[in-house]
Motif scaffolding. Structure first.
Motif, PDB file in Angstrom:
ATOM      1  N   ILE A 135       0.851  -1.205   0.000  1.00  0.00           N
ATOM      2  CA  ILE A 135       0.000   0.000   0.000  1.00  0.00           C
ATOM      3  C   ILE A 135       0.879   1.246   0.000  1.00  0.00           C
ATOM      4  O   ILE A 135       0.639   2.197  -0.747  1.00  0.00           O
ATOM      5  N   TYR A 136       1.920   1.221   0.811  1.00  0.00           N
ATOM      6  CA  TYR A 136       2.840   2.348   0.903  1.00  0.00           C
ATOM      7  C   TYR A 136       3.465   2.665  -0.456  1.00  0.00           C
ATOM      8  O   TYR A 136       3.531   3.818  -0.869  1.00  0.00           O
ATOM      9  N   GLU A 137       3.920   1.635  -1.156  1.00  0.00           N
ATOM     10  CA  GLU A 137       4.549   1.835  -2.467  1.00  0.00           C
ATOM     11  C   GLU A 137       3.572   2.448  -3.469  1.00  0.00           C
ATOM     12  O   GLU A 137       3.940   3.319  -4.246  1.00  0.00           O
ATOM     13  N   VAL A 138       2.321   1.987  -3.455  1.00  0.00           N
ATOM     14  CA  VAL A 138       1.315   2.569  -4.347  1.00  0.00           C
ATOM     15  C   VAL A 138       1.112   4.043  -3.997  1.00  0.00           C
ATOM     16  O   VAL A 138       1.032   4.894  -4.885  1.00  0.00           O
ATOM     17  N   LEU A 139       1.063   4.343  -2.717  1.00  0.00           N
ATOM     18  CA  LEU A 139       0.876   5.734  -2.291  1.00  0.00           C
ATOM     19  C   LEU A 139       2.055   6.612  -2.699  1.00  0.00           C
ATOM     20  O   LEU A 139       1.873   7.762  -3.101  1.00  0.00           O
ATOM     21  N   VAL A 140       3.254   6.085  -2.602  1.00  0.00           N
ATOM     22  CA  VAL A 140       4.439   6.844  -3.014  1.00  0.00           C
ATOM     23  C   VAL A 140       4.373   7.142  -4.509  1.00  0.00           C
ATOM     24  O   VAL A 140       4.660   8.258  -4.951  1.00  0.00           O
ATOM     25  N   ASN A 141       3.962   6.152  -5.297  1.00  0.00           N
ATOM     26  CA  ASN A 141       3.936   6.310  -6.759  1.00  0.00           C
ATOM     27  C   ASN A 141       2.719   7.073  -7.273  1.00  0.00           C
ATOM     28  O   ASN A 141       2.827   7.831  -8.240  1.00  0.00           O
TER      29      ASN A 141
END
Length: 123
Positions: free
Chosen positions: A64-70
């Motif tokens: 989820i964090y990676e999607v939010l960063v991108n």
């Protein structure tokens, strides 16, 4: 029942009759906020603590964090697909992340999205 008014205790004796007889409890109150102790025990975040993502987030939370960063935002339905979980589980994971100060809920109902909090945005 044979109780009469004579048997009812008089609690009025314990009550002050006027404001002059009311005890002063102002002695216990602080006059200003200058002397109020700071009871907030929150720990200050350091860049090192936040950047240690591997130890702080579960595998699902990392995705989820990676999607939010991108992408900047994520919806519950996107979390369901990303993690292959049901809506209830997706919401539970998002709630945990929100409670831990990682993400912030924006909007309501069908327009609800989640964004990273300032302290969790990559530098």
């Amino acid at each position: 029942m044979t109780d009469s008014i004579e048997n009812v205790p008089d609690i009025g004796k314990e009550m002050p009759d006027s404001i002059e007889n009311v005890p002063d409890t102002g002695e216990k109150m602080l006059d200003s906020t200058e002397n109020v102790p700071d009871t907030k025990k929150e720990k200050q975040d350091t860049l090192e603590e936040v950047s240690d993502i591997d130890n702080q987030l579960s595998k699902q939370q990392k995705k989820i964090y990676e999607v939010l960063v991108n992408n900047g935002t994520i919806r519950t339905a996107e979390v369901e697909q990303l993690l292959d979980v049901k809506q209830r589980r997706a919401r539970a994971i998002l709630q945990i992340m929100e409670d831990n100060g990682i993400i912030q809920k924006v909007g309501a109902a069908r327009s609800t999205r989640y964004i990273l909090t300032e302290r969790w945005k990559r530098y």
